[in-house]
Design a protein around this motif. Structure first.
Motif, mmCIF file in Angstrom:
data_model
loop_
_atom_site.group_PDB
_atom_site.id
_atom_site.type_symbol
_atom_site.label_atom_id
_atom_site.label_comp_id
_atom_site.label_asym_id
_atom_site.label_seq_id
_atom_site.Cartn_x
_atom_site.Cartn_y
_atom_site.Cartn_z
ATOM 1 N N LEU A 220 1.025 -0.913 -0.034
ATOM 2 C CA LEU A 220 0.020 -0.383 -0.183
ATOM 3 C C LEU A 220 0.848 1.304 0.540
ATOM 4 O O LEU A 220 0.432 2.418 -0.457
ATOM 5 N N LEU A 221 1.926 1.322 0.945
ATOM 6 C CA LEU A 221 2.533 2.467 1.046
ATOM 7 C C LEU A 221 3.616 2.392 -0.890
ATOM 8 O O LEU A 221 3.922 3.826 -1.351
ATOM 9 N N GLU A 222 3.773 1.665 -1.031
ATOM 10 C CA GLU A 222 4.170 1.726 -2.352
ATOM 11 C C GLU A 222 2.869 2.463 -3.863
ATOM 12 O O GLU A 222 3.644 3.687 -4.488
ATOM 13 N N VAL A 223 2.113 1.843 -3.576
ATOM 14 C CA VAL A 223 1.471 2.191 -4.364
ATOM 15 C C VAL A 223 0.548 3.750 -4.111
ATOM 16 O O VAL A 223 -0.230 4.656 -4.912
ATOM 17 N N ILE A 224 0.358 4.265 -2.503
ATOM 18 C CA ILE A 224 -0.270 5.514 -2.234
ATOM 19 C C ILE A 224 0.261 6.215 -2.827
ATOM 20 O O ILE A 224 -0.216 7.378 -3.547
ATOM 21 N N GLY A 225 1.898 6.411 -2.873
ATOM 22 C CA GLY A 225 2.359 7.932 -3.584
ATOM 23 C C GLY A 225 2.005 7.721 -4.886
ATOM 24 O O GLY A 225 1.926 9.149 -5.764
ATOM 25 N N LEU A 226 2.303 7.083 -6.408
ATOM 26 C CA LEU A 226 1.454 6.632 -7.859
ATOM 27 C C LEU A 226 0.070 7.014 -7.797
ATOM 28 O O LEU A 226 -0.395 8.079 -8.384
ATOM 29 N N GLN A 227 -0.357 6.843 -6.633
ATOM 30 C CA GLN A 227 -2.098 7.048 -6.711
ATOM 31 C C GLN A 227 -1.861 8.310 -6.592
ATOM 32 O O GLN A 227 -3.196 9.432 -7.282
ATOM 33 N N GLU A 228 -1.227 9.091 -6.010
ATOM 34 C CA GLU A 228 -1.782 10.486 -5.403
ATOM 35 C C GLU A 228 -1.752 11.536 -6.941
ATOM 36 O O GLU A 228 -2.316 12.129 -6.932
ATOM 37 N N ARG A 229 -0.558 10.803 -7.217
ATOM 38 C CA ARG A 229 0.505 11.859 -8.134
ATOM 39 C C ARG A 229 -0.659 11.598 -9.682
ATOM 40 O O ARG A 229 -0.867 12.546 -10.217
ATOM 41 N N LEU A 230 -1.105 10.129 -9.310
ATOM 42 C CA LEU A 230 -1.735 9.580 -11.366
ATOM 43 C C LEU A 230 -3.649 10.965 -10.649
ATOM 44 O O LEU A 230 -4.038 11.016 -11.828
ATOM 45 N N THR A 231 -3.917 11.290 -9.611
ATOM 46 C CA THR A 231 -5.245 11.403 -9.427
ATOM 47 C C THR A 231 -5.615 12.853 -8.086
ATOM 48 O O THR A 231 -7.009 12.978 -7.904
ATOM 49 N N ARG A 232 -4.617 13.541 -8.873
ATOM 50 C CA ARG A 232 -4.360 14.993 -7.875
ATOM 51 C C ARG A 232 -5.385 15.705 -8.626
ATOM 52 O O ARG A 232 -5.859 17.033 -7.290
ATOM 53 N N GLY A 233 -6.375 15.732 -9.171
ATOM 54 C CA GLY A 233 -7.370 16.309 -9.402
ATOM 55 C C GLY A 233 -8.833 15.804 -8.303
ATOM 56 O O GLY A 233 -10.122 16.542 -8.808
ATOM 57 N N ASN A 234 -8.383 14.843 -7.945
ATOM 58 C CA ASN A 234 -9.642 13.809 -7.399
ATOM 59 C C ASN A 234 -8.695 13.253 -6.067
ATOM 60 O O ASN A 234 -8.782 11.865 -6.233
ATOM 61 N N PRO A 235 -8.565 13.689 -4.540
ATOM 62 C CA PRO A 235 -7.667 13.615 -3.655
ATOM 63 C C PRO A 235 -8.661 12.549 -3.047
ATOM 64 O O PRO A 235 -7.815 11.478 -2.195
ATOM 65 N N VAL A 236 -9.884 12.561 -3.398
ATOM 66 C CA VAL A 236 -11.129 11.580 -2.968
ATOM 67 C C VAL A 236 -10.965 10.154 -2.634
ATOM 68 O O VAL A 236 -11.437 9.301 -2.082
ATOM 69 N N SER A 237 -10.398 10.404 -3.890
ATOM 70 C CA SER A 237 -10.416 8.484 -4.710
ATOM 71 C C SER A 237 -9.153 7.356 -4.039
ATOM 72 O O SER A 237 -8.943 6.649 -4.237
#
Length: 328
Positions: A220-237
């Motif tokens: 999860l800690l590996e994924v969250i950084g990528l998720q945050e960069r990919l979804t900057r316009g939708n932080p709720v995701s």
């Protein structure tokens, strides 16, 4: 008569900030050019702010003559942070051939880097040809016009495991991802984001359901950084992932880390109090705050306020919600 050096420096800095501000609001955006660019750009927002790449959560003050040099410098730093658009680069440096029972396939190692960042911000995933193929078919269904000129490396009847073919596909898939990411609506699409994150999230949640909290947390800690960069316009995701991290830290008896990620999740939900994770997250945060000796009364007030507005319904705990994610 000699000028005060301090006043001169202040005036020059003010003029520089004014010029940059004027340029950033007059230059046309280059988003619609479907060519990947690594340079940093500042664009005028023309869409719904919640769907735009650049999130101005805190409006900056305009430069004026009453500012001190220190205030102008801080203003300039804030401007640069707001104008800097996250850009991702895709590299495929290596592959490996997997033989599993009666199947044989090539796994492509994909490194995703944020431009201008150090290696600590990189994400590493692996995908096979069939994963790319499913993504391509799926995107064609939803973005037929945007995908009109996008080529995809075809399968061959023989030679799929030769070094020549594998190297060709490495380059082709690198260009393919770069081109997809350059198109605004595709890079924001759930299908593209799922391609880059879903397999790892499925594995992490499987570990969580099995009580393997250390392994789940690592993924999860590996994924969250990528998720945050990919979804900057939708932080709720990213809230479910943040909450899963909270659950793992809590069960591993790391209350301080759990509280830290819980605060991040709550900040994403501050204007989304109807979200299914909001109340369970508040309840968990109250427990953690009490355990850590932090202020829990303000959290308790928010919870009571939420309950007063809602009809009594069955609400899952944070852990119950987490284990239900990505259930096949």
């Amino acid at each position: 008569m000699d000028q005060d050096p301090h006043c001169t420096a202040e005036r020059e800095l003010l003029e520089a900030v004014s010029r940059i501000t004027a340029i950033s609001t007059t230059n046309p955006p280059d988003e619609e050019q479907n060519q990947p660019k690594a340079e940093i750009s500042c664009q005028v927002r023309k869409e719904n702010p919640e769907k735009d790449d650049l999130q101005d959560s805190n409006a900056s003050v305009s430069p004026n003559s009453s500012m001190t040099t220190k205030e102008l410098q801080e203003y300039w730093r804030n401007e640069k942070r707001q104008c800097r658009q996250v850009k991702l680069l895709f590299e495929i440096p290596s592959t490996r051939i997997v033989e599993h029972h009666f199947s044989k396939y090539v796994m492509y190692k994909i490194i995703i880097l944020q431009t201008g960042s150090f290696d600590s911000n990189k994400s590493v995933i692996e995908r096979r040809y069939s994963d790319f193929e499913r993504l391509h078919r799926s995107l064609l269904e939803e973005f037929s016009e945007e995908m009109e000129d996008v080529t995809f490396p075809k399968k061959t009847l023989t030679g799929n495991f030769t070094e020549e073919i594998i190297n060709e596909r490495k380059l082709a898939f690198k260009d393919y991802l770069r081109l997809l990411y350059s198109m605004k609506y595709i890079r924001r699409s759930k299908k593209f984001i799922d391609f880059l994150t879903r397999p790892e999230l499925q594995e992490a949640y499987g570990c969580l359901r099995g009580g393997q909290y250390t392994k789940a947390l690592e993924i999860l800690l590996e994924v969250i950084g990528l998720q945050e960069r990919l979804t900057r316009g939708n932080p709720v995701s990213v809230v479910p992932t943040l909450c899963a991290i909270v659950v793992c830290h809590k069960d591993l008896e790391n209350p301080a880390s759990a509280f830290e990620y819980g605060e991040k999740a709550l900040s994403c939900l501050r204007v989304h109090t109807s979200h299914r994770y909001y109340m369970p997250l508040l309840e968990t945060m109250i427990t953690l705050a009490y355990e850590l000796g932090k202020d829990f009364l303000s959290l308790q007030e928010k919870l009571e306020e939420w309950k007063a507005k809602k009809d009594p319904i069955r609400v899952f705990t944070l852990k119950e919600l987490a284990v239900r994610e990505y259930v096949q």
